[in-house]
Write an enzyme that holds these catalytic residues in place. Sequence first.
Site, PDB file in Angstrom:
ATOM      1  N   ASN A  72      -6.010   6.137  -0.294  1.00 41.32           N
ATOM      2  CA  ASN A  72      -5.203   6.414   0.902  1.00 41.32           C
ATOM      3  C   ASN A  72      -4.864   8.026   0.616  1.00 41.32           C
ATOM      4  O   ASN A  72      -4.599   8.794   1.553  1.00 41.32           O
ATOM      5  CB  ASN A  72      -3.891   5.770   1.016  1.00 41.32           C
ATOM      6  CG  ASN A  72      -3.923   4.324   1.967  1.00 41.32           C
ATOM      7  OD1 ASN A  72      -5.087   4.394   2.621  1.00 41.32           O
ATOM      8  ND2 ASN A  72      -3.250   3.455   1.724  1.00 41.32           N
ATOM      9  N   SER A 102       0.990  -1.290   0.036  1.00 36.21           N
ATOM     10  CA  SER A 102       0.094   0.101  -0.032  1.00 36.21           C
ATOM     11  C   SER A 102       0.884   1.151   0.004  1.00 36.21           C
ATOM     12  O   SER A 102       0.455   2.339  -0.235  1.00 36.21           O
ATOM     13  CB  SER A 102      -0.933  -0.158   1.360  1.00 36.21           C
ATOM     14  OG  SER A 102       0.035   0.123   2.460  1.00 36.21           O
ATOM     15  N   GLU A 161      -7.183  -2.055  -6.067  1.00 36.65           N
ATOM     16  CA  GLU A 161      -6.598  -1.061  -6.949  1.00 36.65           C
ATOM     17  C   GLU A 161      -5.455  -1.854  -7.603  1.00 36.65           C
ATOM     18  O   GLU A 161      -4.656  -2.487  -6.862  1.00 36.65           O
ATOM     19  CB  GLU A 161      -6.040   0.080  -6.027  1.00 36.65           C
ATOM     20  CG  GLU A 161      -6.992   0.982  -5.384  1.00 36.65           C
ATOM     21  CD  GLU A 161      -6.342   2.144  -4.279  1.00 36.65           C
ATOM     22  OE1 GLU A 161      -6.780   3.116  -4.061  1.00 36.65           O
ATOM     23  OE2 GLU A 161      -5.047   1.629  -3.844  1.00 36.65           O
ATOM     24  N   HIS A 164      -3.949  -3.956  -4.895  1.00 34.39           N
ATOM     25  CA  HIS A 164      -3.888  -3.644  -3.693  1.00 34.39           C
ATOM     26  C   HIS A 164      -5.391  -3.920  -3.015  1.00 34.39           C
ATOM     27  O   HIS A 164      -6.224  -3.281  -3.470  1.00 34.39           O
ATOM     28  CB  HIS A 164      -3.707  -1.999  -3.464  1.00 34.39           C
ATOM     29  CG  HIS A 164      -3.697  -1.437  -2.026  1.00 34.39           C
ATOM     30  ND1 HIS A 164      -4.101  -0.313  -1.776  1.00 34.39           N
ATOM     31  CD2 HIS A 164      -3.114  -2.184  -1.018  1.00 34.39           C
ATOM     32  CE1 HIS A 164      -4.148  -0.247  -0.562  1.00 34.39           C
ATOM     33  NE2 HIS A 164      -3.706  -1.155   0.033  1.00 34.39           N
TER      34      HIS A 164
END
Length: 672
Positions: A204, A132, A165, A153
């Site tokens: 994120n 990540s 992702e 991800h």
Amino acid sequence: MSAENIKKLTVVGAGTMGHGIAEVAALKGYKVYLVDIKQEFLDNALQKIEWSLKKLYEKGVLRDPVETVMSRITPVVNLDEKGEFTEEFAKVLADTDFMVEAIVERIDLKQKLFAYADEHAPSHTILASNTSSLPITEIGRATKRPEKVVGMHFFNPPPLMPLVEIIKGDKTSDDTVQVTYDLAKRFGKQPVVVKKDVPGFIVNRILARFLNEACWVVKRGKADVIEVDATVRYQLGFPMGAFELADYSGIDVFYYVFTAMTGRGFKISPCTLFKEKFDAKEFGMKSGKGFYTYPAPGKYVRPEIPKEKAGKVDPVELIAPAVNEAAWLLENDVATKEDIDKAVKLGLGWPKGVFEFADEYGVDKIVEALKKLKEETGFEEYEPQSLLLKMVEEGKLGRKTGKGFYEYKEVEERRKNTLLIRIEEPIAWIVLNRPKKLNALSPELLKELYETLDELEEDDKVRVVVLTGTGRAFSAGADVTAFMGLTPFKAMIFSKKFHEITLKMEYFPKPIIVALNGFTLGGGMEIAMSGDIRIAAEGVMIGQPEINLGIIPGGGGTQRMPRLTTKSKAKEIIFTGDMVDAKEALKLGLVDKVVPPEQLEQEARALALKLAEKPPLALLAAKYAINFGTESPIWASLPYEASLFGLLFSTDDVIEGVTAFMEKRKPKFKGQ
Ligand code: COA
């Protein structure tokens, strides 16, 4: 290679993410090698997978016996006592079509693993990383096949979270991205493509901006933790407040992820509150204390966040930095707007995409909020992205102009002498428009209002009506100039006309939200009380001042006010003619919500859009049951409720509602 040819997977790392990914693949029938450095880690992982599969089986989600799925997973230890990769691991790699790595977030270890995998896996094998925070490009550099190294991800826990992702490193080929995307689909996931290897990818980055802003709001003393979380939960509609989420997932986890992102060049002015908590080892639920306190370390009790605490912060300000980040991603071609919105909805559980929020609140409002923050703090990151500025310049402001990040049905404006009507599908705004006379209710205005309600009643495009006013008043009441020379009979007719409108509003087959933007007096209040839900701007003055003119309220005020508050409170207001302010009115039950004036429109729009998604016929039935049922004795109103309840079972919407519930999707109601 196509995803169809992938039969055997290797998942390296059997921790929280790795064992979840292995479970996802095994559930879909893949043969999976689950690899870790020690047998005990593997035993532990297999136990967890079995527990999870049993749960799925009990729920009826899993049809195959648990043992069948378990038999697809082969545990493999990949390090010997000297810390070298084992022979067995080399054999496993040679029998692998697709590898997913989910080991600790250390670039040296990942590079060593990828170099080894590159050496032993067949040339067609794709090597994916669940990282990540580390760059895919750098991981790929350790191999001779960087075009086959990709980011994949998953979100925690992988069996339940639908988002994946897919990250393209600088050298990753389009083909590899496509195969990985297709494989994620075969896993039953909803992948999004991150076209550039930026720190934090999509979710994120947006989360970092959002949490950081929430934190700064507290740090700057604008609101406290609970007030921010209440706004996040109840106004933005997120599943958890910002601090609640940080506590739940672990402040340390976010701290590490965000530090890694900034280390890779993500520019943010980190709010120090997070670091203070981190240094004090107050990580949240796991340590028994974070922003909230828990009964014991690891024992989760949902923090109490009262609804009344919402509204202290403007939700636009809270979300503006996240929108700016999303605009950066779009402007730099990192992802499509659809994928960005999908990512925040599926990865963070936001009820709407970040661009959908911007369109709803207005891109102009987002830009204003960013400029204000920039001015207050001097932080570069608040500088609005040029994409946002351009949109404002071009009038692409979102729903209110029919165009924003998305296109909406053309906004239609109809003007009457005393009203403005905006059809912003599915909402119709009726705006009382005699600002110089404080929107006093002249006979012409009453007539136009009646006609407009008549038109909107049958307009299928409209599901909710918002009634509000321009200028300083919602309405300062009946137009007193029309009172001069009124005979008692004419006055009675005037009062009856008023009653016709108020009843029309109560019979109106769609919800009417009344947004009180200013003075709400006399007839203005009587109209407002006939709507379904009242939202008032802070400071608005409300009253029934008729007594001062030698008369009493004639538009239903003596009847409806005591039904909303107590008889004696209604008497006090009507006898004295004194005004109360919005906050007092809220306590008395005369309004349902009070928000700062600049938030009134967005608040009304958000509520209207929420109601517009509900089944129209059920809303109608609920409105009638409440409005008319409560006026009858209970032995008459309960059968009335039962009949309406029964009637709804003849609609398509009930089938849609129940089916969508079973299929765990959002229902789409047609009003049929
Ligand atoms: N009927 C007709 N005109 C009205 C009106 C009403 N109910 N309420 C306000 N207006 C007009 C005023 O006459 C004034 O017009 P003008 O500029 O041509 O003189 C204009 O609206 C602005 O009002 P003004 O009184 O100058 O504003 P203010 O800020 O000093 O006071 C109020 C605001 C609401 C306190 C005051 O206008 C008021 O008391 N209005 C009457 C409220 C009332 O009794 N309603 C019940 C009617 S049954």
